[in-house]
Design an enzyme around this catalytic site. Structure first.
Site, PDB file in Angstrom:
ATOM      1  N   CYS A   8       0.340  -1.409   0.145  1.00 41.24           N
ATOM      2  CA  CYS A   8       0.183   0.053   0.548  1.00 41.24           C
ATOM      3  C   CYS A   8       0.317   1.319   0.037  1.00 41.24           C
ATOM      4  CB  CYS A   8      -0.681   0.190   1.636  1.00 41.24           C
ATOM      5  SG  CYS A   8      -1.653   1.630   1.487  1.00 41.24           S
ATOM      6  N   CYS A  67       0.114   3.502   2.737  1.00 49.93           N
ATOM      7  CA  CYS A  67       0.462   3.422   4.543  1.00 49.93           C
ATOM      8  C   CYS A  67       2.543   3.582   4.037  1.00 49.93           C
ATOM      9  CB  CYS A  67       0.638   1.541   4.357  1.00 49.93           C
ATOM     10  SG  CYS A  67      -1.222   1.180   4.566  1.00 49.93           S
TER      11      CYS A  67
END
Length: 103
Positions: free
Chosen positions: A31, A34
């Site tokens: 991600c 993230c």
């Protein structure tokens, strides 16, 4: 204080039974947002050491915990106080937003 890695084995002890609030970062290695959020989470872990515990849950490693808390998008930050999820923030957020979550 460094960031604590959470698994289903230590979740209850580290998060639900913590005597201080716990900010949990639900994330995944693949991600991008993230990874952009990680330095902010790490800074907060350093700055708020002793006041707030900061923990990370990799949703690919711990899908049961992610589904238990209804995590649909990542990154998602969840603030736990006294074993209860009391605040939630979804998506990449600036540091000020994350700090506001802790208030």
């Amino acid at each position: 204080m460094s960031v604590v890695t959470i698994t289903k084995e230590n979740f209850e002890q580290e998060v639900l039974n913590s005597n201080i609030p716990v900010l949990v970062d639900f994330w995944a290695t693949w991600c991008g947002p993230c990874r952009m959020m990680a330095p902010i989470v790490d800074e907060i872990a350093e700055e708020k050491a002793g006041q707030v515990k900061v923990a990370k849950i990799d949703i690919d490693q711990q899908p049961d915990l992610a589904s238990r808390y209804g995590i649909m998008s990542i990154p998602t930050l969840v603030l736990f106080k006294n074993g209860e999820a009391v605040q939630k923030s979804v998506g990449l957020r600036p540091k000020a937003d994350v700090e506001a979550l802790l208030k």
